[in-house]
Scaffold this motif. Structure first.
Motif, mmCIF file in Angstrom:
data_model
loop_
_atom_site.group_PDB
_atom_site.id
_atom_site.type_symbol
_atom_site.label_atom_id
_atom_site.label_comp_id
_atom_site.label_asym_id
_atom_site.label_seq_id
_atom_site.Cartn_x
_atom_site.Cartn_y
_atom_site.Cartn_z
ATOM 1 N N PRO A 97 0.813 -1.192 0.029
ATOM 2 C CA PRO A 97 0.164 -0.087 0.000
ATOM 3 C C PRO A 97 0.739 1.150 0.039
ATOM 4 N N ARG A 98 1.798 1.170 0.737
ATOM 5 C CA ARG A 98 2.920 2.277 0.841
ATOM 6 C C ARG A 98 3.490 2.605 -0.657
ATOM 7 N N GLY A 99 3.818 1.567 -1.553
ATOM 8 C CA GLY A 99 4.312 2.023 -2.943
ATOM 9 C C GLY A 99 3.306 2.465 -3.638
ATOM 10 N N ALA A 100 2.009 2.101 -3.478
ATOM 11 C CA ALA A 100 0.710 2.507 -4.395
ATOM 12 C C ALA A 100 0.409 4.123 -4.099
ATOM 13 N N ARG A 101 1.009 4.316 -2.798
ATOM 14 C CA ARG A 101 0.705 5.911 -2.502
ATOM 15 C C ARG A 101 1.699 6.578 -3.017
ATOM 16 N N LEU A 102 2.907 6.159 -2.857
ATOM 17 C CA LEU A 102 3.958 6.723 -3.551
ATOM 18 C C LEU A 102 4.083 6.833 -4.832
ATOM 19 N N ALA A 103 3.409 5.777 -5.570
ATOM 20 C CA ALA A 103 3.120 5.825 -7.239
ATOM 21 C C ALA A 103 2.432 7.067 -7.536
ATOM 22 N N ARG A 104 1.245 7.253 -6.702
ATOM 23 C CA ARG A 104 0.253 8.375 -6.895
ATOM 24 C C ARG A 104 1.100 9.676 -6.823
ATOM 25 N N GLN A 105 1.578 9.785 -5.675
ATOM 26 C CA GLN A 105 2.308 11.125 -5.432
ATOM 27 C C GLN A 105 3.316 11.544 -6.600
ATOM 28 N N LEU A 106 4.255 10.459 -6.891
ATOM 29 C CA LEU A 106 5.254 10.619 -7.887
ATOM 30 C C LEU A 106 4.578 10.931 -9.161
ATOM 31 N N ALA A 107 3.526 10.429 -9.709
ATOM 32 C CA ALA A 107 2.859 10.843 -10.837
ATOM 33 C C ALA A 107 2.351 12.162 -10.714
ATOM 34 N N LEU A 108 1.806 12.728 -9.829
ATOM 35 C CA LEU A 108 1.264 14.072 -9.628
ATOM 36 C C LEU A 108 2.487 14.746 -9.544
ATOM 37 N N VAL A 109 3.770 14.832 -9.178
ATOM 38 C CA VAL A 109 4.845 15.522 -8.760
ATOM 39 C C VAL A 109 5.381 15.538 -10.477
ATOM 40 N N SER A 110 5.392 14.449 -11.136
ATOM 41 C CA SER A 110 6.004 14.430 -12.489
ATOM 42 C C SER A 110 4.867 15.261 -13.391
ATOM 43 N N LEU A 111 3.843 15.048 -13.295
ATOM 44 C CA LEU A 111 2.791 15.878 -14.101
ATOM 45 C C LEU A 111 3.048 17.267 -13.932
ATOM 46 N N HIS A 112 3.318 17.832 -12.752
ATOM 47 C CA HIS A 112 3.217 19.078 -12.422
ATOM 48 C C HIS A 112 4.521 19.851 -12.969
#
Length: 144
Positions: free
Chosen positions: A23-38
């Motif tokens: 679950p921690r890896g899934a949360r980190l994937a979402r966070q890094l996806a949003l950072v990359s998009l930004h």
């Protein structure tokens, strides 16, 4: 502009990262996806960013819940093209393929792919040598 075609080259952005199948890896994937998009000029809070965040969260959660093999990671790949954002989540379980389930009254799970189906312009599953990749695409409107 290219000398031969007279059209500007399309800018392609790609982000690829492996995450622990937790679950921690899934949360980190979402966070890094949003950072990359930004970083790519798609600020958090815009419709594309919000939809991408939901799709990455769902696909990563499915990889952790249904695609987990002990000792193996899942991978997120995002590709931003001129007209589309493609999200791909790969996991090591080829035998567990996602499918949209019919609505079940008071069900506590099974809604995730309904969200993917509603938000994505297209989505599907591809086999890999080891495992599978679930992909989804979102239409990207050109900047004004």
């Amino acid at each position: 502009m290219t000398a031969t075609s007279g059209h500007p080259k399309a800018l392609v952005r790609v982000f690829t990262q492996r995450f622990s199948c937790t679950p921690r890896g899934a949360r980190l994937a979402r966070q890094l996806a949003l950072v990359s998009l930004h970083d790519w000029g798609v600020p958090e809070g815009t419709p594309l960013s919000a939809d991408a965040g939901l799709l990455v969260a769902e696909l990563a959660s499915n990889a952790v819940t249904h695609g987990r093999v002990i000792g193996r990671d899942f991978e997120l790949r995002m590709t931003l093209l001129e007209g589309v954002l493609r999200l791909e989540v790969s996991d090591p379980r080829k035998d567990r393929r996602p499918a949209v389930r019919p609505h079940a009254y008071q069900a506590e799970s099974g809604y995730g792919l309904r969200i993917v189906d509603a938000l994505a312009t297209d989505w599907g599953v591809m086999d890999r040598i080891i495992g599978k990749t679930v992909w989804a695409e979102l239409a990207r409107r050109p900047a004004p």
